[in-house]
Design a protein around this motif. Structure first.
Motif, mmCIF file in Angstrom:
data_model
loop_
_atom_site.group_PDB
_atom_site.id
_atom_site.type_symbol
_atom_site.label_atom_id
_atom_site.label_comp_id
_atom_site.label_asym_id
_atom_site.label_seq_id
_atom_site.Cartn_x
_atom_site.Cartn_y
_atom_site.Cartn_z
ATOM 1 N N ALA A 218 0.835 -1.210 0.000
ATOM 2 C CA ALA A 218 0.000 0.000 0.000
ATOM 3 C C ALA A 218 0.867 1.257 0.000
ATOM 4 C CB ALA A 218 -0.929 -0.013 1.213
ATOM 5 N N PHE A 219 1.941 1.240 0.785
ATOM 6 C CA PHE A 219 2.862 2.379 0.795
ATOM 7 C C PHE A 219 3.363 2.689 -0.615
ATOM 8 C CE2 PHE A 219 4.623 1.967 5.429
ATOM 9 C CZ PHE A 219 3.417 2.419 5.915
ATOM 10 N N ALA A 220 3.714 1.637 -1.352
ATOM 11 C CA ALA A 220 4.378 1.803 -2.650
ATOM 12 C C ALA A 220 3.421 2.106 -3.789
ATOM 13 C CB ALA A 220 5.187 0.550 -2.971
ATOM 14 N N THR A 221 2.110 1.968 -3.553
ATOM 15 C CA THR A 221 1.170 2.097 -4.681
ATOM 16 C C THR A 221 0.023 3.071 -4.449
ATOM 17 O OG1 THR A 221 -0.144 0.219 -3.860
ATOM 18 C CG2 THR A 221 1.633 -0.273 -5.429
ATOM 19 N N GLN A 222 -0.142 3.577 -3.201
ATOM 20 C CA GLN A 222 -1.348 4.347 -2.905
ATOM 21 C C GLN A 222 -1.083 5.779 -2.434
ATOM 22 O OE1 GLN A 222 -4.077 2.221 -0.326
ATOM 23 N NE2 GLN A 222 -3.692 0.248 -1.349
ATOM 24 N N ASP A 223 -0.014 6.389 -2.914
ATOM 25 C CA ASP A 223 0.272 7.785 -2.573
ATOM 26 C C ASP A 223 0.284 7.994 -1.062
ATOM 27 O OD1 ASP A 223 0.853 10.478 -2.959
ATOM 28 O OD2 ASP A 223 -1.255 11.057 -3.132
ATOM 29 N N ALA A 224 1.121 7.212 -0.396
ATOM 30 C CA ALA A 224 1.150 7.247 1.069
ATOM 31 C C ALA A 224 1.569 8.601 1.627
ATOM 32 C CB ALA A 224 2.099 6.161 1.589
ATOM 33 N N ASP A 225 2.387 9.357 0.881
ATOM 34 C CA ASP A 225 2.827 10.644 1.417
ATOM 35 C C ASP A 225 1.878 11.785 1.078
ATOM 36 O OD1 ASP A 225 3.319 11.053 -1.255
ATOM 37 O OD2 ASP A 225 5.488 11.316 -1.053
ATOM 38 N N GLY A 226 0.828 11.485 0.278
ATOM 39 C CA GLY A 226 -0.208 12.468 0.003
ATOM 40 C C GLY A 226 0.184 13.598 -0.909
ATOM 41 N N ASP A 227 1.207 13.416 -1.745
ATOM 42 C CA ASP A 227 1.628 14.492 -2.641
ATOM 43 C C ASP A 227 0.977 14.405 -4.012
ATOM 44 O OD1 ASP A 227 2.927 12.363 -3.802
ATOM 45 O OD2 ASP A 227 4.901 13.310 -3.863
ATOM 46 N N GLY A 228 0.057 13.457 -4.189
ATOM 47 C CA GLY A 228 -0.632 13.308 -5.462
ATOM 48 C C GLY A 228 0.047 12.391 -6.446
ATOM 49 N N ASP A 229 1.244 11.906 -6.109
ATOM 50 C CA ASP A 229 1.982 11.007 -6.988
ATOM 51 C C ASP A 229 2.105 9.642 -6.312
ATOM 52 O OD1 ASP A 229 3.669 9.624 -8.624
ATOM 53 O OD2 ASP A 229 5.264 11.129 -8.649
ATOM 54 N N PRO A 230 1.393 8.624 -6.786
ATOM 55 C CA PRO A 230 1.437 7.310 -6.132
ATOM 56 C C PRO A 230 2.658 6.473 -6.511
ATOM 57 C CG PRO A 230 -0.058 7.227 -7.999
ATOM 58 C CD PRO A 230 0.424 8.653 -7.908
ATOM 59 N N THR A 231 3.599 7.054 -7.244
ATOM 60 C CA THR A 231 4.741 6.269 -7.720
ATOM 61 C C THR A 231 6.070 6.660 -7.089
ATOM 62 O OG1 THR A 231 5.219 7.777 -9.570
ATOM 63 C CG2 THR A 231 3.591 6.038 -9.948
ATOM 64 N N GLU A 233 6.869 6.656 -3.757
ATOM 65 C CA GLU A 233 7.114 6.085 -2.433
ATOM 66 C C GLU A 233 7.813 4.732 -2.577
ATOM 67 O OE1 GLU A 233 3.441 8.677 -2.045
ATOM 68 O OE2 GLU A 233 4.106 7.088 -3.411
ATOM 69 N N ILE A 234 8.677 4.417 -1.608
ATOM 70 C CA ILE A 234 9.457 3.182 -1.624
ATOM 71 C C ILE A 234 9.169 2.410 -0.343
ATOM 72 C CG2 ILE A 234 11.783 2.207 -1.688
ATOM 73 C CD1 ILE A 234 12.657 4.913 -2.968
ATOM 74 N N GLY A 235 8.911 1.124 -0.484
ATOM 75 C CA GLY A 235 8.693 0.317 0.712
ATOM 76 C C GLY A 235 9.966 0.131 1.517
ATOM 77 N N ILE A 236 11.008 -0.428 0.854
ATOM 78 C CA ILE A 236 12.301 -0.695 1.487
ATOM 79 C C ILE A 236 13.396 -0.312 0.502
ATOM 80 C CG2 ILE A 236 13.828 -2.475 2.423
ATOM 81 C CD1 ILE A 236 11.336 -4.130 3.088
ATOM 82 N N THR A 237 14.424 0.363 0.976
ATOM 83 C CA THR A 237 15.557 0.693 0.122
ATOM 84 C C THR A 237 16.839 0.089 0.677
ATOM 85 O OG1 THR A 237 16.645 2.488 -1.101
ATOM 86 C CG2 THR A 237 16.167 2.876 1.243
ATOM 87 N N GLY A 238 17.885 0.110 -0.131
ATOM 88 C CA GLY A 238 19.167 -0.449 0.273
ATOM 89 C C GLY A 238 20.278 0.155 -0.565
ATOM 90 N N ASN A 239 21.471 -0.416 -0.471
ATOM 91 C CA ASN A 239 22.598 0.094 -1.257
ATOM 92 C C ASN A 239 23.596 -1.018 -1.517
ATOM 93 O OD1 ASN A 239 23.208 0.795 1.793
ATOM 94 N ND2 ASN A 239 25.200 0.601 0.794
ATOM 95 N N VAL A 240 24.426 -0.804 -2.518
ATOM 96 C CA VAL A 240 25.442 -1.789 -2.874
ATOM 97 C C VAL A 240 26.422 -1.949 -1.711
ATOM 98 C CG1 VAL A 240 26.909 -0.041 -3.971
ATOM 99 C CG2 VAL A 240 27.157 -2.435 -4.607
ATOM 100 N N SER A 241 26.772 -3.193 -1.404
ATOM 101 C CA SER A 241 27.642 -3.487 -0.264
ATOM 102 C C SER A 241 28.211 -4.887 -0.428
ATOM 103 C CB SER A 241 26.859 -3.393 1.051
ATOM 104 O OG SER A 241 27.583 -3.946 2.126
ATOM 105 N N LEU A 242 29.362 -5.115 0.170
ATOM 106 C CA LEU A 242 29.924 -6.468 0.170
ATOM 107 C C LEU A 242 29.079 -7.420 0.997
ATOM 108 C CD1 LEU A 242 33.739 -5.696 0.665
ATOM 109 C CD2 LEU A 242 32.606 -6.436 -1.440
#
Length: 555
Positions: A218-231, A233-242
């Protein structure tokens, strides 16, 4: 680890404003004091000569230490508690300060040359392999501790685990230990969920791993931050690492019972039995779950490819975080000014119906290699007597937060108050800038903890208050991280040889399966490849080391 992400951001943000003061603090105070005295008239010159004669009778020890970043000042080494302790023991310390960014190269040169300081201070300096490969450089300390360190001997009697940590597999002691004070039950990261987004979408806090996936979708698809753009938002993020997989096993995959050591060896204990987690069936199921979320757009498509700075920019975006779930020591450590959006998530139940949490005390709170004395040191007895005073309550308080009265207030009734920094910095920043913090010998008696008050809205105070959310699950957890065990010199060599390729392979396969799928079809070939790479030999070493650990603990 608690500082792994935060220290990088701090070094960037503070370096410019603190470099000048740090450079001023690096020099020892002895030389400048002599120069000042010598610049006066005849009386001052006579006094300077007397001071110089007296100083020649005071032994000087060179001690190397390593700081995470040059953004933190080092002048506390020449003032406050640290200087008071030198004066008490009639010694002079010349600190050789190195920085983590170039320490590996500097360390190699030092060890190759044999031109060593009298001692190394802090477990950040040398690894077990450094000691094993250069054992002739260092003093064996068993008899010296017995003769010169009554405080440490009392600690060993009170907490046998610290004695076991100090000894190598031959029963010899080459370094001093520490146990950090005022630590939480959930000693490690917890998951924080974006409460603002839950409220915006009218969602409840998830209780199970299935509910967590639904919320994140729901976070990632339903405009959870309310800015009018439902695309955006990110559920979980990460970064390149060993060690991306190693971190995920301790955090996002943990509802599946995948907890492993922070030593990045992928080892866990399940009902007391050592396991290499990336070959377990529950690991396979956790990867399938994570891959399913990736395909649904819950996981950041840049999870495995973006740099740490990009990951952090999403978490700390101006105007509100772009991320719904984050693993952190405390929310502010990862999300910065957006910390108010997040609340600690009570550990969701996994497929086994249990709540799994991280308790990495054996890695984060307890360690050896906190002081090693080289064979270049004359009169090590006097240096060890100095070090023994670090194993007292007030010393540990001041080497963890800073000196009395500047960073800690003595209330005059046997209680102490850690002060909120007056310069607007965080308590964590203040502690790392005014003390050795996590490094160096220390031990505070647990009965002293109640005599220390911490700011409830800062750093350690936040962590301890949030412990109520998940601390209750620590004792009943049947899946815990593999402890920090001791290896023989031969085992260390074998582990390095075997582990390098094995660890790279499991990391690569994890990323492949999350992004591309196919774990069921490729699982048997994967297990066969690991055996061909020597996994069974690696497990034999780990089991032998664990058996020796249990024996050293009297179990």
């Amino acid at each position: 680890m608690k500082m792994s992400y935060w220290k990088k951001a701090l070094s960037i943000g503070l370096a410019a404003v603190m470099t000048a003061s740090m450079l001023a603090g690096c020099g020892g105070s002895g030389g400048s004091a002599k120069e000042t005295a010598a610049s006066g008239g005849d009386t001052a010159g006579t006094q300077a000569a007397a001071d110089n004669t007296a100083s020649e009778d005071i032994p000087t020890y060179t001690i190397a230490t390593v700081r995470w970043t040059d953004a933190w000042p080092t002048d506390f080494l020449e003032s406050g508690f640290m200087k008071e302790l030198e004066e008490k023991h009639g010694i002079n310390i010349e600190w050789q300060v190195y920085y983590d960014s170039d320490w590996q190269e500097q360390k190699s040169l030092l060890l190759a040359s044999g031109d060593l300081p009298d001692a190394f201070f802090g477990s950040i300096c040398l690894k077990d392999t450094d000691i094993a490969q250069n054992k002739d450089y260092f003093l064996e300390l068993t008899d010296l501790i017995d003769q010169n360190m009554p405080n440490l001997k009392a600690v060993f009697e009170k907490e046998p685990e610290l004695l076991a940590r100090a000894k190598d597999r031959n029963g010899e002691i080459y370094s001093l230990v520490k146990k950090l004070p005022l630590r939480p039950e959930v000693c490690g990261n917890v998951l924080y969920i974006n409460k603002d987004w839950l409220d915006n979408l009218g969602l409840e806090v998830p209780k199970t791993y299935e509910e967590l996936e639904s919320v994140l979708e729901a976070f990632a698809t339903q405009d959870a931050d309310g800015d009018g753009d439902p695309t955006n938002e990110i559920g979980i993020t990460g970064n390149v690492s060993l060690y991306t997989l190693s971190g995920c096993l301790r955090s996002y995959l943990s509802p599946f019972g995948t907890m492993v050591s922070r030593d990045n060896n992928y080892m866990g204990l399940v009902d007391g039995k050592p396991v290499f987690m990336p070959v377990e069936e529950n690991y396979k199921e956790s990867v399938k779950w994570f891959s399913d979320m990736y395909q649904k757009g819950i996981i950041d498509p840049e999870f495995f490819t973006q740099e740490e700075s990009m990951r952090r920019s999403k978490l700390q975006a101006e105007g509100g975080s772009q991320v719904g779930l984050v693993s952190a020591w405390t929310a502010d450590a990862e999300t910065g000014l957006n910390a108010g959006q997040f609340i600690p998530l009570e550990a969701v139940t996994g497929p086994d119906g249990k709540h799994h949490v991280e308790n990495a005390q054996n890695f984060l709170d307890i360690s050896d290699r906190e002081l090693l004395i080289t064979k270049n040191c004359e009169n090590p007895e006097k240096l060890l007597a100095w070090a023994d005073d670090f194993y007292t309550d007030l010393a540990s308080l001041q080497t963890f937060y800073g000196s009395i009265p500047d960073q800690v207030k003595d209330n005059g009734d046997g209680t102490y108050e850690v002060l909120v920094p007056t310069d607007g910095s965080s308590l964590d920043t203040s502690a790392w800038s005014n003390s050795m913090r996590d490094f160096g010998p220390k031990y505070m008696n647990p009965e002293f903890y109640d005599k220390v008050s911490l700011p409830a809205d800062q750093g350690d105070g936040i962590k301890l208050s949030e412990d109520a959310v998940n601390g209750k699950y620590v004792a009943e957890d049947n899946v815990v991280a593999f402890p920090m065990v001791k290896y023989t010199d031969e085992e260390l060599t074998q582990l390095t040889s075997l582990g390098t390729d094995i660890y790279k392979y499991v990391e690569a396969q994890f990323a492949h399966w999350v992004v591309d799928g196919g774990i069921d079809e490729e699982w048997d070939a994967y297990l066969k490849q690991l055996d061909n790479m020597g996994l069974q030999d690696l497990l034999t070493i780990q089991n032998q080391a664990y058996d020796a650990y249990l024996e050293s603990m009297g179990k």
